[in-house]
Write a protein that holds these residues in place. Structure first.
Motif, mmCIF file in Angstrom:
data_model
loop_
_atom_site.group_PDB
_atom_site.id
_atom_site.type_symbol
_atom_site.label_atom_id
_atom_site.label_comp_id
_atom_site.label_asym_id
_atom_site.label_seq_id
_atom_site.Cartn_x
_atom_site.Cartn_y
_atom_site.Cartn_z
ATOM 1 N N MET B 606 -1.085 -18.046 13.666
ATOM 2 C CA MET B 606 -0.771 -16.991 14.610
ATOM 3 C C MET B 606 -0.740 -15.684 13.839
ATOM 4 S SD MET B 606 2.614 -17.027 16.810
ATOM 5 C CE MET B 606 2.633 -18.382 17.878
ATOM 6 N N TYR B 607 -1.323 -14.661 14.388
ATOM 7 C CA TYR B 607 -1.359 -13.384 13.668
ATOM 8 C C TYR B 607 -0.999 -12.236 14.588
ATOM 9 C CZ TYR B 607 -4.598 -16.411 11.121
ATOM 10 O OH TYR B 607 -5.182 -17.459 10.493
ATOM 11 N N TYR B 608 -0.306 -11.262 14.037
ATOM 12 C CA TYR B 608 -0.099 -9.987 14.723
ATOM 13 C C TYR B 608 -0.667 -8.903 13.826
ATOM 14 C CZ TYR B 608 3.342 -12.337 17.674
ATOM 15 O OH TYR B 608 3.956 -13.164 18.548
ATOM 16 N N THR B 609 -1.392 -7.983 14.417
ATOM 17 C CA THR B 609 -1.953 -6.905 13.623
ATOM 18 C C THR B 609 -1.667 -5.574 14.314
ATOM 19 O OG1 THR B 609 -3.787 -8.405 13.234
ATOM 20 C CG2 THR B 609 -4.040 -6.184 12.412
ATOM 21 N N VAL B 610 -1.249 -4.585 13.544
ATOM 22 C CA VAL B 610 -1.236 -3.214 14.042
ATOM 23 C C VAL B 610 -1.997 -2.369 13.047
ATOM 24 C CG1 VAL B 610 0.614 -2.541 15.597
ATOM 25 C CG2 VAL B 610 1.167 -3.299 13.314
ATOM 26 N N SER B 611 -2.722 -1.428 13.571
ATOM 27 C CA SER B 611 -3.564 -0.644 12.708
ATOM 28 C C SER B 611 -3.687 0.753 13.319
ATOM 29 C CB SER B 611 -4.916 -1.355 12.633
ATOM 30 O OG SER B 611 -5.853 -0.570 12.005
ATOM 31 N N ALA B 612 -3.688 1.771 12.473
ATOM 32 C CA ALA B 612 -3.763 3.131 12.999
ATOM 33 C C ALA B 612 -4.665 3.989 12.141
ATOM 34 C CB ALA B 612 -2.364 3.739 13.042
ATOM 35 N N HIS B 613 -5.275 4.935 12.791
ATOM 36 C CA HIS B 613 -6.199 5.821 12.098
ATOM 37 C C HIS B 613 -5.898 7.241 12.541
ATOM 38 C CE1 HIS B 613 -10.030 7.384 10.575
ATOM 39 N NE2 HIS B 613 -10.175 7.993 11.736
ATOM 40 N N TYR B 614 -5.845 8.158 11.609
ATOM 41 C CA TYR B 614 -5.598 9.553 11.969
ATOM 42 C C TYR B 614 -6.506 10.431 11.135
ATOM 43 C CZ TYR B 614 -3.410 14.116 12.026
ATOM 44 O OH TYR B 614 -3.204 15.460 12.124
ATOM 45 N N ALA B 615 -7.074 11.439 11.799
ATOM 46 C CA ALA B 615 -7.921 12.373 11.060
ATOM 47 C C ALA B 615 -7.559 13.786 11.474
ATOM 48 C CB ALA B 615 -9.384 12.096 11.356
ATOM 49 N N TYR B 616 -7.453 14.633 10.497
ATOM 50 C CA TYR B 616 -7.202 16.045 10.780
ATOM 51 C C TYR B 616 -8.441 16.822 10.373
ATOM 52 C CZ TYR B 616 -5.165 20.684 10.614
ATOM 53 O OH TYR B 616 -4.927 22.018 10.787
ATOM 54 N N LYS B 617 -8.950 17.537 11.324
ATOM 55 C CA LYS B 617 -10.171 18.333 11.121
ATOM 56 C C LYS B 617 -11.328 17.459 10.635
ATOM 57 C CE LYS B 617 -8.424 22.916 10.720
ATOM 58 N NZ LYS B 617 -8.260 24.148 9.973
ATOM 59 N N ASP B 629 1.044 -12.794 9.279
ATOM 60 C CA ASP B 629 0.382 -14.092 9.416
ATOM 61 C C ASP B 629 1.435 -15.179 9.524
ATOM 62 O OD1 ASP B 629 -1.875 -12.685 8.899
ATOM 63 O OD2 ASP B 629 -2.704 -14.145 7.497
ATOM 64 N N GLY B 630 1.318 -15.982 10.511
ATOM 65 C CA GLY B 630 2.217 -17.134 10.618
ATOM 66 C C GLY B 630 1.402 -18.387 10.407
#
Lengths: 586, 1105
Positions: B606-617, B629-630
């Motif tokens: 079992m898996y949980y994923t969080v992911s984030a992307h940020y871009a400035y200019k 991961d379980g």
């Protein structure tokens, strides 16, 4: 609309969050039982107890019982195809190093750990299973202590000092790199623990379970073990006391057997005369033909458990059709001693043993007086094939109707299907241990006081040895081959006992241990060297030189153990198998 | 919920009826383009969700009439190739003139190419971690048969090593070196197809070799089906795969349907393959002569050499069978032929697109009687329920039938005595009969255990059966729902739900007939066996992606949350029988049961994923992700592993102050990243005590404890840092990437950890112990039409190189002790030394100095003057010398004889060297050769690995080449050691014809001595350690596309033709067949005579209808 989405998202999130991951990630094997589901009922305890015995039956254990107990002695020489077992070849050449696989003790500790596991968990089972009574629990614990002590006893006789633990190893965070406990301390601990449980052990198994009486540890077996432990401890009084307990118990069994005997069985009238009152099995088949005792003890006569119950104290039960019975066949005997395909196994008797049979005077093993009438000349080994015979053939018949007896060997066990039970203690062994203890109580000297003191001891000791000896004399008109008058001093009696033990217990894994015990007692390896040298043809000086060190008569710890157990110090008499010059450059 | 729904519906209905009174109920009109009216244009009414409510199609004159359900909806006009028009329904008559979609050139589209991986759809330019992408378009028209072939030499830091040339055996890949040393942890990179990880669920299946085969299977996806390959290297990139991605990830994206008319394409490739030969073997005549010498030498007795099979004595009953010169190797190898057929159809309209591909491969191996047939199909359907909802389904099926050899034919052929015949020969005429010849059990006993056991390889190939069949099915259903906005100006929230099932069934039937064995009937002849395995895995993934729309366009961000669940089970069973009646090759045909077994395995995660992307200019970029991961492999306390990662990127070239340089420097970016991944052990149930049944005792059912439970087994953690630079010149015409990394593995999962056996067990399956670090750098260049001359010619190149160094930082002392072997003074024994702060793969051994020319006795008889002259002339005899080269003499003045492993208690080998024996350098001048004379002989880790390639294009012609190389590694050539040992009855290499035969011979090959302990001529020494550097041409291909205008008349769109050579040559000093040998685990690279990589030549044609 937005609200619905947020509700949906919320619902989805809760769904994910609430999925019971703890349960989902919990899976159980199908072909194994996990601990949480085990140790609930008596059957679980019985299962592991049986597992202890089948662990004892593993080739790794029996082979080491044989190799440690006998193969370095004069009884064993090189057999056929020895090159296929390089480690064994080295043992026979007295070229043992720490890389030799026969120095591995793992299989013994496997059994020890199983015993400890039963001792640890069985009380918990008794608490939850009402069908498992307290007396059954105590009997089981006694049985396990007995078996564990037996394993440790083998280990200390081979290695002298070994890691000793009565704690069950179940978790990887337990301390495992134990230092070796001293020989004497182990002996004392074993004696204490056996003394504690000996009265709770099973005395007699029900007749419905006839093989249990000799196949499992009974009170007799614990007494036998105590008897020998006390002998090694040089506590001769106690040794004799426990020997007497065993002998008395066996007499009782013999008496019962006699009473219940059906008319089909013959009762030999000369039994009491021959065996000096000890309940030994008669060797006579019919008049002039011998071999009955062999068949009963080592051969095919498995149905006659009533007979062998009176002589065998503890043995490991094997089966000659392992595939059908799901039991183990005696693979160690099969490969070491031989089978139908290879009548000569990896080892064979050295030539001097056969020479000894042909000689009529200054024999080293058999008594001079005995003119080829000793059945053990035929039951131990086959002089025409030059092979070890004990345990490998199901039947044999000695024809003593002529002046020189002849022998008719039955078929050997099929390859991979040797069903002979491996005997660990039998009555003659205990009788001779008692004789040894008696002989140790003798005093040196020829003054009257000493003579008077010695006389009853000598009588009793001789009586024991002679009974063992006479059983194997293949003469219907018995002529004593041993004369009491020949054995009047302590050293004569000591020698007699040693000789009789060699004749009687040859190829039963006892000889080297006897020599080690003797060396321990005398503080000198002289006799051991003399005995070991008998089979050596070349390079004898080197070997004799090696063995003068007391340390050298034991075994080195396996290199793999030394590598990972920093508390274990190698026996100084042995090389690690590595080049020693490394050490100098370090 | 239901109440809410009904309320909404009622409300909606009320509104609709209220408004509907005075509104439009139907519309009509015409659709045309600048050529005139359009027939078949689609007119439809679409609601606010983009769902189609009503639709109509224009007739021959371009007219249409359509009912309108809700005038608040919009009307849409579309036609293939035309720009879609969407209008509000504010009138009843529409006259639409459509414009060609392709003519809109004056509009500047600022579209960003987005990454199509398993994570966030980040614009390509903003990717902040170490990845490398290959588009299969580059290989369009080239004869790539497997993915690994395409990857070979293209990816910096990816070391691809061919396992063997056997059919279907695949390759081993190592990305940035092996990060784990446990063989139960698969060291190959993870293969992900369209976001799906293929799980191998068999518990007892995770041995390394099986993994390699499984891995090969994964790579068997038809390259024609692949559109993109992305290799994720650093932990920041692989972190979304958590514990699975510890060895790097190869993401494959398959092709999907494209709107348009159905397009049919057919491709055929014909490939011929053969195996490079390697060293030459002795002929029958040379062999018998060698063997007679080898038997004579140790005992100096003719009797020992009197072996009828070697004597050419016509009175010997089997004389005809042993008087030949058979080239066994030639008899079992052949030219293999491979045919690959591939058909694909794709197309679709606005609502749905599809792509169906089907391939059939038929292949015969380079070993006789090997045959592989594979049928594979892949269907991809996409259906747009509305603009917001899209349903996709994929289905793939692969059926493989592999007829394998039952024995390792090549291996046997290399050893089998060459004077023996293949076919039994008539004792009178000496002519071949139709029966195969196998050495009789009554043959000379010296051949027991070797030649007698070697089956006749030709007979084995022809008579035995070993058939493997696998069916692999993978249906998948995907729903995508854009919950909020649909473009960059609105907040977007997208849901993607996936359900995937994988069904894999395998069958194996074997038959080994009695003709191949001369043993007695009861020791097992006519053996048959059947086994089958089934595995089903189920996987679901739920992903939510949030893309906020910021008012200030300088900011951009996206986020992803995913939940994934896997569950699988497998069962297997097998049955072995022997003694079946001759001619019956199935287990149903009778015989005695030898073995029956079954297995069952289960896996869950079992898996949980969080992911984030940020871009400035668009030039300051930050990425972060966390995965949990379980797994069932650990106890409750360590069940979950958390794997975070972070990366950043600064695109310096986009800074305003870099403007002047932008003409030249189109890209300059720096990317630091950090991440943590982990490994889990293979087997389940390690954390609990287990009991199982064992042999019965008397009548008691026996049980035994099976293990020491691992109370605190933890995840193996790999912490990695990466620093990358992206540099692009001339509008990205030349791209350069430099990466440096350091990757530390801690809590290493040490497998079969030795414990003191007084615990009742000799080992525990795993323990967390030790720390290891891989550091390295990579460099790769690729170009995009680097040089163009005119319109027709352009040239491209790619090059990469990399280096990886590994060091053991910490290790349990017991483990080290246990790993380091004690030298046993035997021939062919490798000494393993694993040392802290040293890399793995070091080779240790003696220094080889040639062969003693003269016997000791010859030298001993000489006078001192003669001796001096002898030594001065550089002649050699087995005598000890001092460091200054002067002779060592004993008390009697006799020279001290060189000994091997001398000990005074006779426990050593105490071998006395003589003329014809190998000379080993006595490093410490103690007059004997022992373990103290062992020295470091080199490392099997390459200093540099990489590849380069060139593409030339001239009009319809295109030539592309790819090379791979490896520099600075050493290989222990054990294959040659065995081929020159002359200690047994195996056939040897022709090099042994130069062996020492008599005193005075000067030769590097020692004398022939039968018996493994009769001599010490093949100790591991630098004689067998060779330089493994090589330069291999991976492939060279030339293709030609026939101009479309010549094809129009037969209605074809494309025909391209190509020819290629794969692995045609290799430059190397290595004397073995193939220097492609990797070091595995703790040991150095050892050549154990595996089947070499085959060479092949391909002709192909692609036709588009």
């Amino acid at each position: 609309m937005k609200r619905i989405y947020s509700i949906m998202i919320g619902a989805a999130c809760t769904c994910f969050g609430l999925t019971s991951c703890a349960d989902f990630l919990e899976i159980e094997p199908l072909n194994e039982i996990i601990m949480e589901r085990f140790w609930n009922e008596k059957a679980d305890v019985d299962g592991i107890i049986a597992g202890c015995y089948s662990g004892m039956q593993e080739e790794g254990v029996i082979k080491r019982m044989m190799v440690w107990g006998e193969f370095r002695s004069d009884n064993i020489g090189v057999g056929r195809n020895i090159t296929s077992d390089n480690n064994l070849e080295k043992v026979l050449k007295e070229n043992i190093d720490a890389k030799n696989s026969y120095t591995s003790w793992k299989d013994f500790y496997t059994v020890i750990n199983r015993c400890n596991i039963v001792i640890k968990y069985a009380p918990g089972v008794a608490a939850v299973d009402p069908a498992y009574t307290q007396s059954e629990l105590q009997a089981n614990i006694a049985e396990m202590v007995g078996l564990r002590s037996l394993c440790y006893f083998y280990l200390i006789r081979a290695f002298r000092d070994v890691p000793y633990s009565t704690v069950a190893f179940t978790d990887d965070d337990q301390t495992m790199d134990l230092p070796a406990t001293k020989f004497d301390d182990v002996v004392d601990s074993l004696i204490v623990s056996l003394e504690q449980v000996k009265d709770q052990a099973v005395k007699r198994y029900p007749v419905t379970k006839p093989l249990y009486q000799t196949g499992r540890i009974t009170q007799d077996a614990i007494h036998a073990l105590l008897c020998e432990l006390y002998l090694w401890k040089k506590d001769y009084q106690n040794c004799i006391r426990y020997a007497d307990l065993v002998i008395a118990s066996k007499k009782l069994i013999a008496e019962e057997n006699r009473l219940s005997q059906t008319s089909g069985r013959t009762i030999n009238n000369d039994q009491d005369e021959r065996f000096n009152g000890y309940p030994l099995i008669n060797n006579m088949i019919t008049s002039g033909y011998y071999g009955n005792a062999y068949e009963t003890l080592f051969g095919s006569d498995r149905a006659n458990y009533e007979d062998y119950n009176q002589e065998i104290i503890f043995q490991l039960i094997f089966d000659d059709s392992p595939r059908e019975s799901n039991m183990i066949a005696n693979g160690a005997v099969n490969s070491f001693y031989g089978n139908a395909s290879n009548s000569m196994g990896l080892v064979a008797p050295p030539d001097f043993i056969f020479d000894d049979i042909d000689k009529t005077s200054s024999r080293s093993i058999f008594a001079d007086r005995n003119k080829k009438y000793d059945a053990r000349m035929y039951t131990n080994c086959n002089s025409s094939e030059k092979t070890i015979n004990k345990y490998t053939t199901r039947t044999l018949e000695i024809n003593a109707t002529t002046t020189t007896p002849s022998v008719d060997y039955g078929a050997l066990y099929t390859e991979g299907q040797n069903g002979s039970n491996w005997i660990i203690y039998r009555l003659t062994d205990i009788m001779l241990l008692k004789a040894e203890a008696l002989s140790q109580q003798l005093r040196e000297g020829s003054d009257q006081e000493t003579v008077n003191y010695n006389k009853p001891l000598l009588e009793e000791a001789f009586n024991l040895v002679n009974a063992v000896n006479k059983r194997s004399v293949c003469q219907s008109q018995l002529v004593d081959t041993l004369l009491r008058s020949d054995y009047g001093t302590k050293s004569q009696m000591e020698n007699l006992v040693m000789q009789e033990r060699q004749r009687e217990l040859m190829y039963e894994g006892k000889r080297w241990f006897d020599l080690v015990r003797l060396s321990q007692r005398t503080g000198s390896t002289q006799t051991l060297i003399q005995a070991a040298m008998r089979k050596v043809t070349t390079g004898g000086d080197l070997i004799a030189n090696k063995l003068t060190k007391m340390d050298a008569i034991y075994w080195p710890y396996n290199n793999d153990e030394i590598k990972i157990n920093k508390n274990l110090k190698q026996n100084p008499a042995f090389s690690s198998g590595e080049d020693e010059s490394y050490e100098k450059t370090k | 919920m239901r109440i809410l729904k009904s309320i909404i519906i009622i409300l909606a209905l009320t509104v609709a009826t209220a408004v509907g009174a005075q509104t439009i109920t139907s519309v009509h009109g015409t659709v045309s383009d600048d050529m005139g009216p359009l027939m078949g244009a689609t007119v439809c009414e679409i609601d606010g969700n983009g769902r189609i409510i009503e639709s109509a199609i224009t007739d021959m004159t371009g007219n249409f009439t359509m009912r309108v359900r809700n005038p608040k909806d919009k009307i849409r006009f579309s036609y293939v190739g035309m720009k879609t028009v969407t209008l509000p329904i504010n009138r009843t008559t529409f006259k639409i003139s459509m414009q060609n979609a392709t003519t809109l050139t004056d509009v500047v589209v600022k579209s960003k190419k987005r990454v199509t991986g398993n994570g966030l759809p980040i614009p390509q330019r903003e990717v902040a971690n170490a990845t490398q992408t290959l588009s299969m378009q580059e290989f369009e028209g080239l004869a790539i048969t497997t993915i690994d072939e395409a990857l070979q030499g293209r990816i910096a830091g990816l070391d691809i090593v061919g396992n063997s040339g056997d059919l279907g055996s695949g390759s081993t890949m190592r990305l940035r070196g092996a990060s784990s040393l446990s063989s139960l942890v698969d060291a190959n990179p993870l293969i992900v197809v369209d976001g799906n990880v293929r799980q191998v669920s068999l518990d007892n299946f995770d041995i390394a070799s099986a993994n390699n085969e499984k891995f090969a299977e994964l790579l068997n996806i038809n390259p024609e089906d692949i559109s993109d390959i992305r290799v994720l290297k650093d932990a920041a990139a692989t972190a979304i795969y958590g514990s699975l991605g510890g060895n790097g990830v190869i993401e494959l994206t398959t092709k999907r349907g494209v709107r348009g008319k159905p397009r049919l394409s057919y491709q055929l490739r014909l490939t011929g393959t053969y195996q490079p030969k390697g060293y030459s073997l002795l002929s029958g005549d040379d062999y018998t002569m060698l063997l007679k010498e080898s038997y004579f030498n140790p005992e100096q007795s003719d009797a020992a050499a009197n072996i009828p099979e070697l004597n050419y004595d016509p009175s010997f009953s089997e004389y005809e069978q042993y008087n030949n010169n058979t080239d066994w190797r030639d008899a079992v190898t052949q030219w293999g032929l491979r045919q690959n057929h591939y058909v694909s159809v794709q197309g679709g309209g606005e609502k749905a697109t599809f792509r169906i591909g089907a391939g059939f491969d038929h292949e015969t191996g380079t070993m006789i009687e090997q045959k592989l047939q594979r049928f594979s199909t892949r269907v991809a359907l996409d259906y747009n329920v509305s603009e917001r909802i899209r349903v996709s389904t994929n289905f793939s099926l692969t059926y493989t039938k592999n007829d394998r050899n039952s024995d390792g034919l090549l291996d046997i052929a290399m050893k089998k005595m060459p004077n023996m015949t293949i076919y039994e020969q008539d004792p009178v005429t000496g002519e071949n009969t139709s029966a195969y010849y196998t050495m009789l059990q009554s043959g000379s006993s010296v051949f027991n255990g070797n030649q007698k056991d070697y089956v006749n390889p030709v007979a084995s190939a022809k008579l035995a059966k070993n058939e493997q069949r696998t069916y692999d099915m993978q249906p998948e259903l995907i729903i995508q729902y854009q919950l909020l906005g649909m473009d960059d100006d609105h907040w977007q929230l997208n849901w993607r739900g996936q359900v995937l099932t994988n069904i894999n069934n395998g069958y194996n039937d074997r038959y080994y007939p009695q003709e191949l064995k001369t043993v007695t009937w009861d020791s097992g002849v006519n053996t048959t066996s059947t086994s089958s395995s089934k595995s089903v895995t189920f996987n679901t993934k739920q992903t939510l992606t949030l893309i906020p729309a910021f008012k200030n366009k300088d900011h951009s961000a996206m986020m992803l949350a995913r939940f994934e669940l896997n569950s699988g089970s497998s069962t297997g069973q097998s049955e072995d029988k022997s003694g079946a009646p001759s001619g019956i090759s199935s287990t149903q045909g009778g015989g005695q049961i030898k073995n029956l077994s079954s297995s069952y395995g289960q896996s869950r995660s079992m898996y949980y994923t969080v992911s984030a992307h940020y871009a400035y200019k668009g030039r300051y970029i930050l990425d972060a992700s966390l995965r949990a991961d379980g797994t069932t492999k650990f106890g409750p306390n360590n069940r979950w592993g958390y794997f975070p990662s972070a990366s950043a990127k600064w695109i310096i070239s986009d800074e305003p102050w870099m403007k002047p340089a932008q003409k030249v420097l189109s890209m300059l970016a720096v990317r630091p990243s950090w991440g943590r991944v982990g490994h889990q052990p293979g087997p389940n149930y390690l954390y609990t005590s287990k009991y199982s049944s064992t042999n019965k005792y008397i009548d008691m059912m026996a049980m035994k404890p099976n293990n020491i439970r691992l109370t605190n087994l933890k995840w193996e953690i790999v912490m990695s840092y990466n620093l990358g630079f992206d540099i692009g010149f001339f509008n990205d015409r030349l791209n350069l990437t430099i990466e440096g990394y350091s990757q530390t593995t801690s809590d290493m999962l040490m497998q079969n950890f030795r414990i003191p056996s007084n615990a009742g067990f000799a080992d525990v399956p795993y323990r967390n112990s030790g720390k290891m670090r891989n550091t390295g750098w990579e460099f790769h260049i690729n170009t995009n039409r680097l040089i163009t001359v005119g319109k027709k010619f352009w040239f491209d190149m790619n090059a990469n190189f990399g280096n990886n160094r590994n060091e053991i930082l910490e290790m349990d002392e017991n483990v080290l002790n246990d790993l380091n072997s004690v030298y046993g003074f035997s021939n062919d024994e490798t000494l393993r030394r694993v040392q802290l702060h040293n890399p793995l793969g070091a080779i240790y051994g003696f220094r080889y100095k040639g062969v003693y020319q003269y016997n000791y006795s010859t030298f001993n008889r000489m006078t001192p003057e003669e001796r001096a002259r002898f030594m001065a002339e550089g002649k050699t005899a087995p005598v000890a010398t001092n460091a200054d080269g002067s002779l060592i003499v004993d008390g009697q003045g006799n020279p001290v004889r060189m000994m091997f492993n001398y000990t005074n208690d006779a426990s050593g080998r105490n071998y006395r060297f003589n003329g014809g024996d190998a000379i080993y350098e006595d490093i410490n001048h103690d007059g004997q050769i022992n373990a103290l004379d062992i020295v470091y002989l080199g490392s099997s880790l390459p200093k540099l690995t990489g590849g380069f390639g060139f593409t030339f294009n001239y009009g319809p012609w295109r030539l592309s080449t790819q090379f791979t190389y490896r520099v600075g590694n050493k290989i222990l050539n054990r294959a040659r050691l065995h081929a020159e040992a002359m200690i047994g009855n195996d056939n040897q290499s022709q090099a042994v014809n130069y062996r020492w035969r008599k005193e005075g011979d000067i030769t590097p090959i020692p004398r022939a001595m039968y018996g493994s302990n009769s001599n010490y001529n093949t100790l591991i020494s630098d004689r067998f350690v060779e330089n493994g550097s090589y330069l291999r041409m991976g492939y060279a291909q030339i293709s030609y596309a026939i101009n479309r205008k010549y094809l129009k008349w037969i209605g074809l769109n494309r025909i391209s033709l190509y020819a290629s050579a794969n692995n045609p040559f290799i430059f190397t000093k290595y004397s073995g067949v193939d220097p492609d040998i990797a070091s595995g685990g703790w040991d150095p690279a050892i050549d154990n005579a595996q089947t070499p990589r085959s060479r092949s030549y391909t002709l192909g044609i692609t036709v588009d209808f």
